[in-house]
Design an enzyme around this catalytic site. Structure first.
Site: not given
Ligand code: IPM
Ligand code: MG
Length: 356
Positions: A143, A192, A224, A248, A252
């Site tokens: 990032y 990884k 993975d 990240d 999710d």
């Molecule tokens: C998160 C989001 C952010 C990230 C984006 C919006 C830049 O997906 O906070 O997880 O990738 O960190």
């Molecule tokens: Mg995210």
């Protein structure tokens, strides 16, 4: 009486409406637990681009630094999709994480009992107390690495770099081990290392830090495999520590196990008191302004703020208990199930306040 100065970064899309509900809940909590809160608003993301031309104005950084804690809604939306990469709303988010030194991102994935059936994962796989804490490194890795465009074999090409220093890995590993000591005393470090050199350094470093925590059981998992294990057997995890990009993605995934991405809170910590708290979901521009967004992730982010920055454990627990109670009867559309009462964003905020 303790007083706290909170900077609100409402952001874009559903950001303002969910933050407004969280503020209602924080005010109610303050009343009940005898502290006071004052708020200051600052611009971040698309709204900041519209007002000032940039996603992270200097003034926003200054206001955040001068506060006890920061509450963020969400940033981004199609309106700003044509901005150059370094001037997108998301660049503002990365900018504020960097400017405040928020290297540790805590993303708990907890399943609230009443929401078990909202999870796409079978009940017996989730068990009764799935409680995973993802500790994501937040100010390093790909990032923040160098990136660019160049020509390769006569073709336009683009490149990004993943790099971690030992110090960066050490400090995030310590956050994970310290948390594990207060929880189930298990850390899974995700990397990884079978492919990436940065992962091999990550793993070596985590193993070294682990020596200071003899009571914690450490295991390593390739990313993975971890993605697969999260749906196969999420109960095996206590604390997961991983890089910015892997965190990240995995967070999710973990959020969905907990029923809805609309439920998950996060804390971004700097090592000091100042933290930034935000739901892990995005700005959902498609449902903005319709009073149907789920404010619970933001409300639960306030609970995390009370716990990690403001030292108000009881108040934090009270919010979490109130949310659990409300979920027994009331649902926003994203977590709606038959037999429940469907409510909007505003009403959900009121219900949590009433429960408090
Ligand atoms: C998160 C989001 C952010 C990230 C984006 C919006 C830049 O997906 O906070 O997880 O990738 O960190
Ligand atoms: Mg995210």
């Amino acid at each position: 009486m303790n007083h706290y100065k909170i900077t609100l970064l409402k952001g874009d899309g559903i950001g303002p409406e969910i933050v407004n509900q969280a503020v209602k809940v924080l005010d109610k909590t303050a009343e009940k637990f005898d502290f006071t809160v004052s708020y200051d608003e600052a611009l971040l993301g698309g709204c900041a681009i519209d007002a000032t031309g940039v996603p992270l104005p200097e003034e926003t950084v200054a206001k955040c630094k001068a506060s006890d804690s920061v509450l963020l809604g969400a940033v981004g939306g199609p309106k700003w999709d044509n901005q150059p990469g370094n001037n997108r709303p998301e660049a503002g988010l990365l900018g504020i994480r960097g400017a405040l030194g928020l290297f540790a991102n805590l993303r708990p994935s907890v399943i609230f009992g009443p929401l078990k059936s909202a999870s796409p994962i079978k009940d017996d796989i989730i068990g009764d107390n799935m409680d995973i804490m993802i500790v994501r490194e937040l100010t390093g890795g790909i990032y923040f690495g160098e990136r660019g465009r160049r020509e390769v074999d006569g073709q336009p090409a683009a490149w990004d770099t993943e790099q971690y220093t030992v110090a960066e890995v050490e400090r995030i590993a310590r956050v994970a081990f310290d948390l594990a000591m207060k929880r189930g005393k298990r850390v899974t470090s995700v990397d990884k290392a079978n492919v990436l050199e940065s992962s091999r350094l990550w793993r070596e470093t985590v193993i070294r830090v682990a020596q200071d925590y003899p009571e914690v059981t450490l295991n390593h998992m390739y990313v993975d495999n971890c993605a697969m294990q999260l749906v196969r057997n999420p109960k095996q995890f206590d604390v997961i520590v991983t890089s910015n990009i892997f965190g990240d993605i995995l967070s999710d995934e973990a959020s969905m196990i907990a029923g809805s991405i609309g439920m998950l809170a996060s804390a971004s910590l700097s090592g000091g008191k100042l933290g930034l708290y935000e739901p892990i979901h995005g700005s959902a521009p498609d449902i903005a302004g319709q009073n149907i967004a789920n404010p619970l992730a933001t409300i639960l982010s306030v609970a995390m703020m009370l716990r990690y920055s403001l030292d108000q454990q009881e108040a934090a627990e009270a919010i979490e208990a109130a949310v659990a109670k409300v979920l027994e009867t009331y649902r926003t559309p994203d977590i709606y199930e038959e037999g429940m009462k469907k409510v909007g964003c505003d009403e959900m905020g009121d219900l949590v306040c009433a429960q408090l």
